[in-house]
Write an enzyme that holds these catalytic residues in place. Structure first.
Site: not given
Lengths: 151, 322
Positions: B71, B120
């Site tokens: 990611t 995140r």
């Protein structure tokens, strides 16, 4: 004829009537009414409900946040605001659409349990459910009641 | 007069109509999803030089409070492809969080440095909180076990690209459906389309939570089974997820289940012709490597689709006014 048990009325303050049996105990726990004269009746006979709980609080009118808390615990209850022995305001409690800062999220990994942020939940009924605005955790009625914060 | 007023009224562009932050797939309407997929498609076709102008002189903050390989690299590559400069950290250990700084404070600092914040975080709800306080758009790159909306969007993009549509698709979700956030989000996203069938294949102990089925059963045709082969002849997409050992109370139970859900050529031979296998990755042993070279494997392309989808989102967030 059966004699009805009467609880002495109050002069000024709040009467929370038509509570489901068992709700009074929880309400007293979350409202923290240590400084006030409180009379509570539990499992009192009621024509409408069969059995009900009832709370009288002398010298105190409920704040909005207190009303939200009670609304989640005691849906259908009647709140009577009393001044000089007269009922000034009577309202029936409905589930709020959302609540802020009155409940703790049950998810230990939720940001609201790690940082000082007021919690926000949207409330859905039938059956009662609260959804955390942040971590999206859903809580059922039992979790809601046990997570209502006492100030 | 009417005509004059109408001509003065400027049409909003797709990115202006878009969400101010990308936090949860639950915030997306079908229209929002379609705008992202359309933009991702145009990103794939756009010449590199033109693309590199989109975020020229802009700064993207990449705040990874929890480590991630795919990611993070995919977001940072996407941002650089668009010409942005990328600042940030790949681990909370090197940020001020390790000194006790709150997320709110970190966001208040970073919003003054960056034009877009990609984040995140290990805490669930962290992205919603960041979006709430940040003046700049926030893109959630995963908040604990809660949401990972860009994964869902790239899953949808992969399906759309492969089959030309999402409406009417027949998809089997396989593996850990109880704890897997990707399959939960995918259920909600697929329910925004028409005529989608979802076959939920899992061991009994890892079934899709009831509330997710209840939330989506009016829009999705849902079948639940423990038998992997039961519906394979009908399925267009087999979406495989990893079954994690730690979810099982005892080792024997895990071994039994683990071996029952391995996809190999023998399984694929029983499937509908043209069935594609997707996986959010990383995989352990749930898809045999022999599948990789076959036409059924779509998971590496799926991972690659993370770039155009994230380029699309970054390009759409650049003009957000909150």
């Amino acid at each position: 004829m059966k004699k009805e048990i009467r609880i002495n009325p109050i002069r000024s303050g709040t009467a929370i009537d038509h509570l489901q049996p068992g709700a009074a105990y929880k309400i007293l726990e979350v409202l923290r009414l240590n400084e006030y004269a409180v009379t509570a009746g539990m499992n009192v006979e009621s024509r409408k409900m069969g059995k009900k709980d009832i709370i009288f609080i002398e010298g105190k009118e409920l704040t909005e946040s207190e009303m939200s808390k009670i609304a989640l615990i005691g849906k259908g209850a009647t709140i009577n605001t009393i001044r000089n022995s007269e009922i000034k305001n009577k309202s029936q409690l409905e589930y709020p659409k959302s609540v802020e800062g009155i409940m703790k999220c049950i998810n230990p990994k939720c940001i609201t349990n790690a940082e000082k942020i007021p919690t926000k939940f949207s409330i859905k009924t039938g059956p009662l459910e609260a959804k955390c605005r942040y971590c999206e955790t859903r809580m059922g009625e039992q979790d809601i009641i046990s997570s209502i914060k006492s100030d | 007069m009417k005509g004059y007023l109408d001509s003065k009224k400027r049409q909003k562009t797709d990115s202006e109509k878009f969400l101010p932050d990308v936090v949860s797939i639950l915030d997306f309407s079908r229209g929002h999803i379609e705008v992202v997929l359309k933009q991702a498609e145009s990103m794939e076709k756009m010449p590199r030089e033109k693309k590199a102008q989109i975020l020229r002189n802009r700064v993207v903050a990449s705040l990874f409070f929890e480590p991630s390989t795919r990611t993070r690299l995919s977001f940072e590559t996407a941002a650089q492809n668009l010409g942005a400069r990328v600042v940030g950290f790949a681990d909370a250990g090197v940020s001020s969080t390790s000194k006790g700084e709150t997320l709110s404070d970190t966001i208040h600092i970073v919003e003054n440095y960056a034009d877009i914040i990609v984040m995140r975080h290990f805490l669930e709800g962290a992205a919603r909180r960041a979006a709430e306080i940040s003046k700049k758009p926030v893109i959630n790159a995963g908040d604990g076990a809660n949401q990972h909306p860009t994964q869902t969007l790239l899953d949808l993009y992969t399906i759309k690209k492969q089959f030309g549509k999402i409406d009417g698709i027949k998809i089997a979700l396989l593996g850990d459906l109880k704890y897997g956030r990707t399959v939960h989000s995918l259920m909600y996203a697929l329910a925004k389309f028409n005529g989608v069938t979802a076959y939920l294949i899992s061991p009994d102990s890892l079934k899709m939570p009831k509330h997710i089925i209840d939330d989506n059963k009016s829009k999705l045709r849902i079948y639940e089974t423990q038998q992997i082969e039961k519906y394979l002849s009908e399925v267009d997409v087999l979406y495989v997820t990893r079954i994690q050992k730690e979810r099982f109370p005892d080792e024997i139970e895990y071994q039994k289940v683990k071996n029952a859900y391995i996809i190999d050529n023998a399984i694929v031979a029983k499937a509908k012709k043209g069935m594609k296998i997707m996986h959010p990755l990383p995989r352990v042993n749930e898809i045999a490597p022999e599948i990789d070279a076959t036409g059924a494997a779509l998971y590496f392309e799926q991972a690659a689709n993370g770039i155009p989808v994230r380029e699309a989102l970054l390009s759409m967030m650049k003009d957000v006014r909150k």
